[in-house]
Design an enzyme around this catalytic site. Sequence first.
Site, PDB file in Angstrom:
ATOM      1  N   SER A  99       0.829  -1.195   0.000  1.00  0.00           N
ATOM      2  CA  SER A  99       0.000   0.000   0.000  1.00  0.00           C
ATOM      3  C   SER A  99       0.873   1.259   0.000  1.00  0.00           C
ATOM      4  O   SER A  99       1.679   1.432  -0.904  1.00  0.00           O
ATOM      5  CB  SER A  99      -0.950  -0.054   1.198  1.00  0.00           C
ATOM      6  OG  SER A  99      -2.011   0.840   1.045  1.00  0.00           O
ATOM      7  N   ASP A 150      -8.878  -4.319  -5.970  1.00  0.00           N
ATOM      8  CA  ASP A 150      -8.342  -3.743  -4.737  1.00  0.00           C
ATOM      9  C   ASP A 150      -9.118  -2.471  -4.410  1.00  0.00           C
ATOM     10  O   ASP A 150      -9.227  -1.571  -5.237  1.00  0.00           O
ATOM     11  CB  ASP A 150      -6.855  -3.419  -4.926  1.00  0.00           C
ATOM     12  CG  ASP A 150      -6.156  -3.050  -3.623  1.00  0.00           C
ATOM     13  OD1 ASP A 150      -6.725  -2.266  -2.840  1.00  0.00           O
ATOM     14  OD2 ASP A 150      -5.025  -3.522  -3.408  1.00  0.00           O
ATOM     15  N   HIS A 210      -7.215  -6.097  -0.536  1.00  0.00           N
ATOM     16  CA  HIS A 210      -6.121  -5.141  -0.608  1.00  0.00           C
ATOM     17  C   HIS A 210      -4.790  -5.866  -0.490  1.00  0.00           C
ATOM     18  O   HIS A 210      -4.520  -6.519   0.513  1.00  0.00           O
ATOM     19  CB  HIS A 210      -6.273  -4.124   0.515  1.00  0.00           C
ATOM     20  CG  HIS A 210      -5.268  -3.018   0.504  1.00  0.00           C
ATOM     21  ND1 HIS A 210      -4.876  -2.388  -0.665  1.00  0.00           N
ATOM     22  CD2 HIS A 210      -4.576  -2.423   1.497  1.00  0.00           C
ATOM     23  CE1 HIS A 210      -3.998  -1.448  -0.360  1.00  0.00           C
ATOM     24  NE2 HIS A 210      -3.792  -1.465   0.939  1.00  0.00           N
TER      25      HIS A 210
END
Length: 521
Positions: free
Chosen positions: A234, A462, A490
Site C-alpha cells: 500500500s 483492490d 487489498h
Amino acid sequence: MDSRRLLRISATALTAAGLILSGCSSSGSDAAGPPSSASASASTSGSATVSGAGLGAYYGQKVTWRDCGVPGFQCGTVRVPLDYAKPDGERVDLAISRVKATGPGKRLGSLLVNPGGPGGSAVGYLQGYAGIGYPAPVRARYDIVGVDPRGVARSEPVECLTGPQMDAYTQVDVTPDSAAEQNALTGSYKGFAAACEKRSGKVLPHVSTVEAARDMDIVRAVLGDEKLTYVGASYGTFLGATYAELFPDRTGRLVLDGAMDPSLTSEQLNREQAAGFETAINAFAADCVKQPDCPLGTGSAPAALDALKRFFREVDAKPVPTGESRELGESLATTGVIAAMYDEAAWPQLREALTRAMGGEGSELLALADSYYEREADGTYANLMDANAAVNCLDLPPAFPGGPADVEKAVPSFEQASSVFGRNLAWAALNCTYWPTPATGRPHRITAEGAAPIVVVGTTRDPATPYKWARSLAAQLSSGILLTYEGDGHTAYGRGSDCIDTAINAYLLEGTPPQDGKRCS
C-alpha cells in the site's frame, strides 16, 4: 484522502494490519556509506536532493540488539537526523526489530518490510505477521526487519488528540447537510491540525516520505547490506518507489504490493480511491445477495447497494445504540463497512454487523470501525491516524485549497466515481487544507533510472489502491514489472495465491523476476 491516503483514508471521513542474544550488534562498515551529492542526488518534489554531507556518523553507527519481549525477535534503535539539512542538529531514534534467518541455506541479507498507512507500525507488522507468516523459504534465507518510520508508533510518534477527543472526532458528520454541519466538520479538521501542531510541532515538518526513504538507506547500511531488499504494501509502495528514485544504485530486490500512483494529485488520488471502494462494495453486494444471511436483500446487487445507502441515511438521521456512550452514526457506520472491504474474508462479519445494526444494535459495526482506527478497549488509540495525516499533508498539496466551496464543486465527480462513498470521500479530502505545515512534496512520475527490476503487484478489485495505479507505477518505473492478481481485497502477497507467492518468492530468493504482465487468479 489527504489525511488517510491508501491503507487508511480519513479520520473523520471514513469516517478510511523481542530476544535472546542481547548485546549483539550489526555494523554497517562493509556496506555502502552516505551518498555523495554528485552521484546520488535525485529530485522527488522539484527541489529535494540527497546529499551525504555530515552523515558519516549515522551510516557508521551500530545497533545494539536486545530482547524485546516477543519470542524470536530482537529490538534496537537507529539514530537519524531530524532535519537532513542540519545533520548536526536534533536527532530521531527509529525503533527497529528483526527476526534472524532460520536456515537452511545461505543467508541473503536483510529484508525490510513496511505495511503501509502511512502510519502503520512496521515493527508491529513484523512481530505480528511478517516475521512468522511470510513464506518459510523467505524467512529461512533473510533476516526479516521492520522499522517504524519517523513519526510512527515507537519512532518519535506524532501525537494529536486524546482518546476522548478522537472518539468525538471520528463521529463528526462527514456528509454535511447544512451550514451548521459544515462548520462542525471544518472545525473538527482545524482542531485536529491545531492539536497536532501543539503536541508535535517539532516533528511535523520532518515526517515526509522522502525523509523516511533517506532513513531507510541509513538502516540498510547499518544492517550491513550493500543494496536494499524490500517488500512494501500500500503506502509502503510509495516509500519503496521513493527510495528507488533517490538511491537507484542501492536498490536491490524491491516488491511493491498494492501500488499507489505518485503522479496523481491529492484530489485525483481521493477520487480514484473512491472508485476503488465502489468496485469493492459492488463485489461485496453481488456476493451478499447470494448468501442466506444477507441483510441487504436477496435480489440484485444494485438493489442491495440502494439498501446500504438507505441504511447510511437512516443512521445519519438517527444513530443507533451500541451498548456504550458512543452511538453508531453515519461516519462510524461507513468506517465499519470500509474496514471490511480490505479483505473479502471479513465479508461474513460485515453481513452479521449490518444485520444487527439494521436491527437497532450497532456494537459489531462499531467494533469494525474501532479496529480500523486501532482503538483499544480502554479508549486509547494508536498514533496511526495522527501519523497518517502528518505524512499525507506533507507529501502533497491539499486537494481543496479553496475550502468547502471547492469540495462542493468536486462532489458530483466523486459521486460519479462512487455512488456509495463519493460524497463522504470528497469531504474527507478537505482536512489538509487546514494543516499547519506546508507540503514539501509534489505529484510526479517516478522512473528510478538505473534501479534493478522492481516488481509492482496489483489486485484487480483492490479497494484502497485501485489496479490502475499498479499499472501506472509499473509503466513509470524504468525497470518496473507488473504482476497482476485477479481477485478481491487489498494487496496480494501472502493472501492465499500460490501463483503470486511463487512469483515473488522466486524474485526474493533467486533474483528472477516474473515476466512482465504475468497474471494470477
